[in-house]
Design an enzyme around this catalytic site. Structure first.
Site, PDB file in Angstrom:
ATOM      1  N   HIS A  48      54.210  67.701  13.756  1.00  0.00           N
ATOM      2  CA  HIS A  48      53.285  68.836  13.834  1.00  0.00           C
ATOM      3  C   HIS A  48      53.994  70.174  13.628  1.00  0.00           C
ATOM      4  O   HIS A  48      53.594  70.959  12.756  1.00  0.00           O
ATOM      5  CB  HIS A  48      52.530  68.810  15.161  1.00  0.00           C
ATOM      6  CG  HIS A  48      51.787  70.068  15.473  1.00  0.00           C
ATOM      7  ND1 HIS A  48      50.784  70.559  14.671  1.00  0.00           N
ATOM      8  CD2 HIS A  48      51.927  70.973  16.491  1.00  0.00           C
ATOM      9  CE1 HIS A  48      50.328  71.699  15.176  1.00  0.00           C
ATOM     10  NE2 HIS A  48      51.002  71.971  16.282  1.00  0.00           N
ATOM     11  N   GLU A  76      56.219  75.103  26.080  1.00  0.00           N
ATOM     12  CA  GLU A  76      54.994  74.639  26.745  1.00  0.00           C
ATOM     13  C   GLU A  76      55.055  73.161  27.110  1.00  0.00           C
ATOM     14  O   GLU A  76      54.618  72.761  28.186  1.00  0.00           O
ATOM     15  CB  GLU A  76      53.800  74.898  25.811  1.00  0.00           C
ATOM     16  CG  GLU A  76      52.445  74.655  26.458  1.00  0.00           C
ATOM     17  CD  GLU A  76      52.113  75.707  27.495  1.00  0.00           C
ATOM     18  OE1 GLU A  76      51.392  75.355  28.457  1.00  0.00           O
ATOM     19  OE2 GLU A  76      52.566  76.849  27.380  1.00  0.00           O
ATOM     20  N   ASP A  77      55.613  72.332  26.204  1.00  0.00           N
ATOM     21  CA  ASP A  77      55.482  70.874  26.347  1.00  0.00           C
ATOM     22  C   ASP A  77      56.774  70.146  26.692  1.00  0.00           C
ATOM     23  O   ASP A  77      56.776  68.926  26.814  1.00  0.00           O
ATOM     24  CB  ASP A  77      54.919  70.272  25.046  1.00  0.00           C
ATOM     25  CG  ASP A  77      53.502  70.761  24.765  1.00  0.00           C
ATOM     26  OD1 ASP A  77      52.811  71.134  25.729  1.00  0.00           O
ATOM     27  OD2 ASP A  77      53.100  70.783  23.589  1.00  0.00           O
TER      28      ASP A  77
END
Length: 702
Positions: A48, A76-77
């Site tokens: 992605h 964030e992840d």
């Protein structure tokens, strides 16, 4: 799926080897950080960010933007922090990644307030570095391309968000290619059946139109060669969402939309653009009032082109856009075409696009600072994402771009917030015009101001720009706060007067306890709450009154004087229409402030005997306002009776607001009148004058 090697090969077109190595290092860092993570489609997660970076590479974005795209999800992840990214790739890249990371929860499945709050964060991040939104748009575009792996309900939520926010922002930044793809993908996800039928109809129409398009294209090419002009002529095809929107907004059939054939001519320079325009106007007849020069006056997103509509052979309507190669690149990529982040070239069109984008972001920041809350801000921004503009002039000849349908009030706020706040009237093309009149292209607007003027709440019904709406709300909220504090202080003083005290004499310890309990920061917050009717003044007075001295007795409260200037926190009850001279009483209504009734009003009867809920009032001695009064007349009906009554009322200096005949009984009729008078004595004089008419049997005040 793209690979890092394929991306590196493409980047050799415009980046140097050292920059490409940094982009590759960011990819491998992201690959390691996302190790073990999978997308809904089952692919490794790193595909992605790689795809997002590939989208940016097609726009020839700088290496820092590509690195930020590779890393946009790591904060964030994964376990990676901002400091970690900063130490590895520098502060600029880390700031872009941090700005994008704050936006990942901007989805409709979250609460509306959370969505709006995150949108505010996006604007603040954009203000620091506009590349934040470019990376976010690339991220959203790849997510839309792979949306099929999501549940249908989530597909629709994300598609709606894309249509509401991200596609309009891409359009506002001039990134038309991204906007069109986002709109079509979101349209297919949100309205799959409608998209399917329109796509099928377009494919069918394409075959039928092929010969016509080729014929017109050859004819234009031939004319350009005859005139010795260079230009590439191509046919433009409308995209699905554009067709759907036109069918819906213009109430037209698919056939009517597709009857218009669109072409684009790309030339070498501006001079050739106008020569090509002359050539096509000689070839086909131009449609009256359908020519637009966006080269001389660019759109607010930097778009430049000549637009003209023509009558072709066999009654075919032809749309032609004429622009230079630079303008064509800016029309496709908008702010992404700007050379500020590139290592090559420069163009006036791209610089103009960038400046306009920065100006728009600064406007968003101003709205964000004035908005009362995040929900109000996001609504203002949505209203401000208009695709069409009107161009109007100041008396000095300066051009202002405003959304279609804008009014002189929008114009005033576009010039300066203080001009809008003090606006009282306007002249359009040197003639006095209503402030609610929609402006048209080419008009000259002059705003008339006065220092004592202030915004009117009614303006919110017709203003179009988010800046005007936010500024008006901001002023009215401040005005309401000041008026509420003033009324709250007067009400609290009235009830404290029972104990021989006022606000200055309250027990500070008790006051602080009350403020802490209500979570108020200051006394003004408490007074505002009282003035708005959310808290009873008599309850607060009992809580904060000073300790009574021995033998001290409660005193009778004095009536509260009504000045008529209390504005937004004072309302006159419509059931009894009190005017100066009437005995009046008031009660506090939650959220509305003080509502004034006549003492004899039946609607206040149940509260009249409760001294804690009713406030005895009196009129201020010097009142200059006008007040509304209702009269009911029983008259002998004949031709011209309404005119006679109106003439009598106005002859006594009363403004007639409304007059109508209620019902008939034979020759008798009941007439209702709504007048503006200064006080009870003035009303009595008006009634005496009307009663003198022979045809008036009876007149009473309602």
């Amino acid at each position: 799926m793209p690979t890092i090697d394929a991306l590196s090969e493409r980047l050799t077109e415009y980046l140097d080897p050292q920059q490409i190595r940094q982009v590759r290092r960011a990819y491998f860092y992201a690959e390691q950080a996302h190790e073990g993570q999978r997308r809904k489609s089952g692919e490794a997660y790193v595909t992605h960010p790689l795809a997002a970076a590939s989208i940016l590479s097609t726009m020839h974005m700088d290496h820092q933007s590509l690195m930020a795209a590779m890393l946009h999800d790591v904060i964030e992840d994964t376990e990676v922090s901002y400091d970690g990214v900063c130490s590895q790739f520098g502060e600029s890249v880390a700031d872009i990644v941090d700005g994008v990371s704050k936006l990942t929860h901007l989805e409709f499945e979250t609460k509306a307030e959370a969505q709006a709050s995150n949108f505010q964060k996006m604007v603040l991040a954009m203000a620091e570095d506009i590349r934040v939104i470019l990376v976010k748009l690339a991220d959203r575009l790849h997510n839309m391309r792979t949306l099929g792996a999501m549940r249908p309900d989530k597909q629709r939520r994300i598609a709606k968000e894309t249509l509401d926010i991200y596609a309009p922002i891409a359009g506002r930044l001039g990134m038309r290619d991204v906007q069109i793809e986002l709109e079509d993908l979101a349209f297919q996800a949100h309205y799959p059946m409608r998209a399917k039928y329109i796509r099928r109809a377009v494919v069918q129409a394409r075959g039928q139109r092929k010969d016509v398009i080729s014929s017109i294209q050859d004819t234009i090419n031939q004319r350009l060669r005859q005139e010795g002009l260079n230009g590439t002529v191509t046919g433009r095809e409308k995209h699905l969402y554009s067709i759907y929107n036109k069918m819906k907004s213009q109430n037209k059939s698919f056939a009517e939309i597709m009857d218009v054939f669109a072409f684009r001519v790309v030339t070498d320079n501006v001079d050739d653009c106008y020569r090509v325009l002359g050539a096509v106007h000689n070839l086909y007849k131009p449609v009256l009032n359908r020519f637009k020069d966006y080269i001389a006056i660019p759109k607010s997103n930097g778009y430049q082109s000549l637009h003209t509509d023509l009558f072709g052979a066999r009654d075919i309507t032809i749309e032609v856009q004429i622009r230079t190669k630079e303008m064509d690149a800016v029309a496709s990529q908008g702010v992404a075409e700007h050379s500020h982040y590139k290592t090559y070239g420069d163009s006036d069109s791209a610089v103009g696009s960038y400046k306009r984008a920065r100006k728009w972001v600064q406007g968003l920041l101003e709205m964000q600072q004035r908005a009362g809350n995040s929900m109000e801000f996001i609504e203002s921004v949505k209203e401000d994402l208009f695709p069409d503009e009107v161009y109007v002039f100041t008396p000095q000849g300066r051009i202002l771009e405003l959304p279609a349908g804008s009014t002189p009030v929008d114009f005033a706020y576009a010039v300066h917030t203080d001009i809008g706040n003090s606006c009282v009237s306007c002249r359009v093309d040197r003639r006095l015009a209503p402030l609610s009149q929609a402006l048209e292209n080419g008009q000259t607007v002059e705003i008339i101001t006065t220092p004592s003027a202030q915004p009117n709440m009614a303006w919110l019904n017709f203003v179009m720009t988010g800046k005007a709406r936010t500024a008006i709300r901001h002023f009215l909220k401040n005005q309401q706060r000041h008026e509420s504090i003033d009324l709250g202080r007067r009400l609290l003083n009235q009830f404290l007067s029972k104990y021989g005290a006022n606000v200055k004499d309250v027990d500070n310890r008790k006051l602080q306890e009350l403020l802490d309990e209500a979570e108020f920061k200051s006394l003004d917050d408490l007074l505002e709450d009282i003035g708005m009717g959310n808290r009873q003044a008599y309850v607060v007075a009992r809580r904060v009154r000073p300790e009574a001295e021995d033998g001290a007795e409660e005193q009778r409260e004095s009536p509260l004087a009504i000045k008529g200037t209390e504005g937004m926190v004072l309302q006159y009850a419509k059931c009894c229409r009190p005017i100066p001279g009437d005995e009046i009483i008031g009660h506090i209504s939650a959220g509305k402030g003080l509502v004034i009734h006549r003492t004899a009003c039946r609607n206040i009867g149940y509260l009249r005997d409760d001294p804690d809920k009713c406030i005895y009032l009196e009129w201020y001695d010097e009142l200059k306002d006008e007040f509304v009064a209702d009269l009911s007349c029983e008259v002998e009906s004949h031709r011209g009776i309404i005119a006679e009554l109106a003439t009598m009322a106005t002859s006594m200096g009363a403004d007639l607001l409304q007059i109508d005949i209620d019902d008939h009984e034979g020759k008798l009729a009941k007439v209702n009148m709504e007048l503006q008078v200064s006080d009870r004595i003035h009303l009595a004089r008006v009634m005496k004058k009307i009663r003198a008419l022979k045809t008036v049997n009876r007149i009473v005040r309602k």
